[in-house]
Design a protein around this motif. Structure first.
Motif, PDB file in Angstrom:
ATOM      1  N   LYS A  77       0.733  -1.247   0.228  1.00  0.00           N
ATOM      2  CA  LYS A  77      -0.384  -0.058  -0.115  1.00  0.00           C
ATOM      3  C   LYS A  77       0.560   1.249  -0.139  1.00  0.00           C
ATOM      4  CE  LYS A  77      -4.737  -1.762   1.763  1.00  0.00           C
ATOM      5  NZ  LYS A  77      -5.596  -1.125   0.142  1.00  0.00           N
ATOM      6  N   LEU A  78       0.254   2.153  -0.580  1.00  0.00           N
ATOM      7  CA  LEU A  78       0.935   3.827  -0.284  1.00  0.00           C
ATOM      8  C   LEU A  78       1.385   3.819   1.408  1.00  0.00           C
ATOM      9  CD1 LEU A  78      -2.144   6.115  -1.298  1.00  0.00           C
ATOM     10  CD2 LEU A  78      -0.216   5.817  -3.353  1.00  0.00           C
ATOM     11  N   ALA A  79       2.239   5.213   0.897  1.00  0.00           N
ATOM     12  CA  ALA A  79       3.585   5.445   2.317  1.00  0.00           C
ATOM     13  C   ALA A  79       2.284   5.446   3.280  1.00  0.00           C
ATOM     14  CB  ALA A  79       4.129   6.454   1.385  1.00  0.00           C
ATOM     15  N   GLY A  80       2.682   6.021   4.227  1.00  0.00           N
ATOM     16  CA  GLY A  80       1.657   6.555   5.643  1.00  0.00           C
ATOM     17  C   GLY A  80       0.773   5.637   6.144  1.00  0.00           C
ATOM     18  N   TRP A  81       0.504   4.640   5.157  1.00  0.00           N
ATOM     19  CA  TRP A  81      -0.202   3.338   5.951  1.00  0.00           C
ATOM     20  C   TRP A  81       0.458   2.161   6.716  1.00  0.00           C
ATOM     21  CZ3 TRP A  81      -5.686   3.525   5.287  1.00  0.00           C
ATOM     22  CH2 TRP A  81      -6.165   5.490   4.379  1.00  0.00           C
ATOM     23  N   GLY A  82       1.476   2.699   6.083  1.00  0.00           N
ATOM     24  CA  GLY A  82       2.237   0.988   7.213  1.00  0.00           C
ATOM     25  C   GLY A  82       1.540   0.008   8.158  1.00  0.00           C
ATOM     26  N   GLN A  83       1.099   1.753   9.296  1.00  0.00           N
ATOM     27  CA  GLN A  83       0.556   1.161  10.763  1.00  0.00           C
ATOM     28  C   GLN A  83      -1.134   0.272  10.692  1.00  0.00           C
ATOM     29  OE1 GLN A  83       2.249   0.864  13.565  1.00  0.00           O
ATOM     30  NE2 GLN A  83       0.506  -0.049  14.520  1.00  0.00           N
ATOM     31  N   ALA A  84      -1.628   1.136   9.844  1.00  0.00           N
ATOM     32  CA  ALA A  84      -3.299   0.603   9.614  1.00  0.00           C
ATOM     33  C   ALA A  84      -2.955  -1.351   9.183  1.00  0.00           C
ATOM     34  CB  ALA A  84      -3.482   1.456   9.251  1.00  0.00           C
ATOM     35  N   VAL A  85      -1.629  -1.032   8.043  1.00  0.00           N
ATOM     36  CA  VAL A  85      -1.271  -2.459   7.723  1.00  0.00           C
ATOM     37  C   VAL A  85      -1.675  -3.292   8.467  1.00  0.00           C
ATOM     38  CG1 VAL A  85      -0.057  -4.173   6.197  1.00  0.00           C
ATOM     39  CG2 VAL A  85      -0.867  -1.980   5.387  1.00  0.00           C
ATOM     40  N   ASN A 113       7.358  -0.146   1.845  1.00  0.00           N
ATOM     41  CA  ASN A 113       8.587  -1.510   2.353  1.00  0.00           C
ATOM     42  C   ASN A 113       9.920  -0.600   3.411  1.00  0.00           C
ATOM     43  OD1 ASN A 113       7.861  -2.858   0.310  1.00  0.00           O
ATOM     44  ND2 ASN A 113       9.718  -2.561  -0.475  1.00  0.00           N
ATOM     45  N   ASN A 114       9.405   0.213   3.423  1.00  0.00           N
ATOM     46  CA  ASN A 114      10.550   0.830   4.707  1.00  0.00           C
ATOM     47  C   ASN A 114       9.907   0.704   6.592  1.00  0.00           C
ATOM     48  OD1 ASN A 114       8.431   2.502   4.483  1.00  0.00           O
ATOM     49  ND2 ASN A 114       9.734   4.217   4.931  1.00  0.00           N
ATOM     50  N   PHE A 115       8.149   1.260   5.966  1.00  0.00           N
ATOM     51  CA  PHE A 115       8.227   0.535   7.175  1.00  0.00           C
ATOM     52  C   PHE A 115       8.469  -0.276   7.660  1.00  0.00           C
ATOM     53  CE2 PHE A 115       4.500  -0.742  10.024  1.00  0.00           C
ATOM     54  CZ  PHE A 115       4.114   0.657  11.398  1.00  0.00           C
ATOM     55  N   PHE A 116       8.183  -1.618   7.136  1.00  0.00           N
ATOM     56  CA  PHE A 116       7.944  -3.046   7.655  1.00  0.00           C
ATOM     57  C   PHE A 116      10.096  -3.198   8.016  1.00  0.00           C
ATOM     58  CE2 PHE A 116       4.250  -3.320   5.887  1.00  0.00           C
ATOM     59  CZ  PHE A 116       3.351  -3.238   6.857  1.00  0.00           C
ATOM     60  N   GLY A 117      11.121  -2.776   7.201  1.00  0.00           N
ATOM     61  CA  GLY A 117      11.972  -2.371   7.665  1.00  0.00           C
ATOM     62  C   GLY A 117      12.644  -3.784   6.939  1.00  0.00           C
ATOM     63  N   ALA A 118      14.176  -3.386   7.251  1.00  0.00           N
ATOM     64  CA  ALA A 118      15.300  -4.168   6.312  1.00  0.00           C
ATOM     65  C   ALA A 118      15.434  -5.552   6.790  1.00  0.00           C
ATOM     66  CB  ALA A 118      16.345  -3.603   6.572  1.00  0.00           C
ATOM     67  N   SER A 119      14.565  -5.804   7.571  1.00  0.00           N
ATOM     68  CA  SER A 119      14.955  -7.786   8.376  1.00  0.00           C
ATOM     69  C   SER A 119      13.664  -8.409   7.852  1.00  0.00           C
ATOM     70  CB  SER A 119      14.054  -7.706   9.597  1.00  0.00           C
ATOM     71  OG  SER A 119      13.003  -6.867   9.933  1.00  0.00           O
ATOM     72  N   VAL A 120      12.757  -8.078   6.705  1.00  0.00           N
ATOM     73  CA  VAL A 120      11.595  -8.647   6.066  1.00  0.00           C
ATOM     74  C   VAL A 120      12.581  -8.501   4.613  1.00  0.00           C
ATOM     75  CG1 VAL A 120       9.129  -8.572   4.544  1.00  0.00           C
ATOM     76  CG2 VAL A 120      10.341  -6.966   7.145  1.00  0.00           C
ATOM     77  N   GLU A 121      12.369  -9.838   4.235  1.00  0.00           N
ATOM     78  CA  GLU A 121      12.852 -10.037   2.803  1.00  0.00           C
ATOM     79  C   GLU A 121      12.121  -9.603   2.055  1.00  0.00           C
ATOM     80  OE1 GLU A 121      13.939 -14.500   1.202  1.00  0.00           O
ATOM     81  OE2 GLU A 121      11.947 -14.590   1.011  1.00  0.00           O
ATOM     82  N   ILE A 122      12.516  -8.682   0.900  1.00  0.00           N
ATOM     83  CA  ILE A 122      11.607  -8.543  -0.113  1.00  0.00           C
ATOM     84  C   ILE A 122      11.998  -8.934  -1.579  1.00  0.00           C
ATOM     85  CG2 ILE A 122      11.016  -5.883  -1.020  1.00  0.00           C
ATOM     86  CD1 ILE A 122      11.571  -5.011   1.361  1.00  0.00           C
ATOM     87  N   VAL A 123      10.973  -9.342  -2.321  1.00  0.00           N
ATOM     88  CA  VAL A 123      10.836 -10.222  -2.964  1.00  0.00           C
ATOM     89  C   VAL A 123      10.273  -9.387  -3.934  1.00  0.00           C
ATOM     90  CG1 VAL A 123      10.560 -12.504  -4.317  1.00  0.00           C
ATOM     91  CG2 VAL A 123      11.145 -11.807  -1.505  1.00  0.00           C
TER      92      VAL A 123
END
Ligand code: ZN
Length: 300
Positions: A77-85, A113-123
């Motif tokens: 989703k859009l930047a700013g919606w990470g917490q809602a997700v 992507n930045n909200f969930f952080g660098a420890s998450v695998e991004i594919v």
């Protein structure tokens, strides 16, 4: 005198309109509400994803796939919606989010992507990573939130009931659109290769092609079988029949546009002459844009 007053009222009305236009859209000002739809025990979709409705638009449909090892999100989703997700995911599972698949480069699919952080695998598909590297959102320090795992044509993640198949079939919405299949659940996430029942958006700045679009969907339909449910990019859940109909629609729209180019008609005239009524439930808000994309593509 009266005319001067009227002018004053008009000017005042105009400035109110100007102020209103400067207000941030409701999506950034109001409460961030995301709806959740349960498809299977292990699969949910975070919706509220219709562009144009500023009050509720949060970005594309997000698939939430709960595996033994953690939660995989398809898009974020859009930047700013990470917490809602995150709040919605927590409402259905205690497992951590361990992987994000970005179906393509656009900010309404990659914004957290930045909200969930660098420890998450991004594919993502390799062209999508290249496209993302051009975005301001992934420059400098934020480069750590770019995809860490890429593929060119096909990749499988996990196994058994947790298996996820990723496919790239060619240009369309961009030049890096991933189709995500959950084989055990018979569900397909199309990203914006099937966003809505309307003209496709072909982002030529990111390698998109309305000329290739129908062929890419044809490859998908020919090669990916055993699907019951389709999660589209930006509209309610669809069936494989809806997907087939969309392929036909994009193919018809391409043939029509090419014929219009050949006969030398303007884009405006071509758009005005396209018969949307042939396609039940379809809108005509993005047909002209799709025709324009074909014209631009054939010109060069
Ligand atoms: Zn998109």
């Amino acid at each position: 005198m009266r005319r001067v007053m009227l002018l004053g009222i008009l000017l005042a009305a105009g400035s109110i309109a100007a102020v209103a236009a400067q207000q941030p859209p409701a999506a950034t000002a109001g409460p961030r509400v995301i709806d959740i739809v349960k498809l299977k025990d292990a699969l949910y979709v975070l919706t509220s994803s219709t562009p144009g409705n500023q009050a509720t638009f949060s970005g594309g449909n997000v698939a939430v796939f709960i595996t033994d090892d953690g939660v995989t999100l398809v898009d974020d989703k859009l930047a700013g919606w990470g917490q809602a997700v995150l709040d919605k995911v927590k409402s259905v599972t205690a497992k951590p989010i361990t992987r994000i698949i970005n179906t393509h480069t656009h900010g309404d699919h990659t914004g957290n992507n930045n909200f969930f952080g660098a420890s998450v695998e991004i594919v993502a598909q390799e062209n999508t990573k290249t496209n993302m590297m051009k975005m301001d959102a992934f420059k400098g320090e934020n480069a750590q939130y770019l995809p860490t795992k890429t593929y060119s044509d096909k990749m499988t993640l996990g196994s058994g009931k947790d298996r996820i198949d990723l496919y790239y079939f060619g240009n369309g919405h961009t030049n890096g659109d991933t189709f995500v299949v959950f084989p055990a659940l018979r569900v397909l996430h199309t990203g914006d290769m099937f966003a809505w029942k309307d003209g496709p958006l072909c982002d030529r700045n990111n390698g998109g092609s309305c000329v290739s679009f129908p062929r890419t969907l044809q490859k998908l339909i020919a090669q990916v079988k055993d699907i019951d449910t389709v999660i589209p990019g930006h509209s309610p859940m669809q069936t494989p029949k809806d997907l087939q109909d969309y392929q036909t629609f994009t193919s018809d729209l391409l043939s029509y546009s090419m014929e219009q180019v050949r006969t030398g008609r303007s884009v405006d005239d071509a758009a005005a002459g396209f018969k949307i009524d042939k396609y039940p439930g379809y809108k005509n808000e993005r047909v002209k844009g799709a025709i324009q994309a074909v014209y631009d593509e054939l010109k060069k």
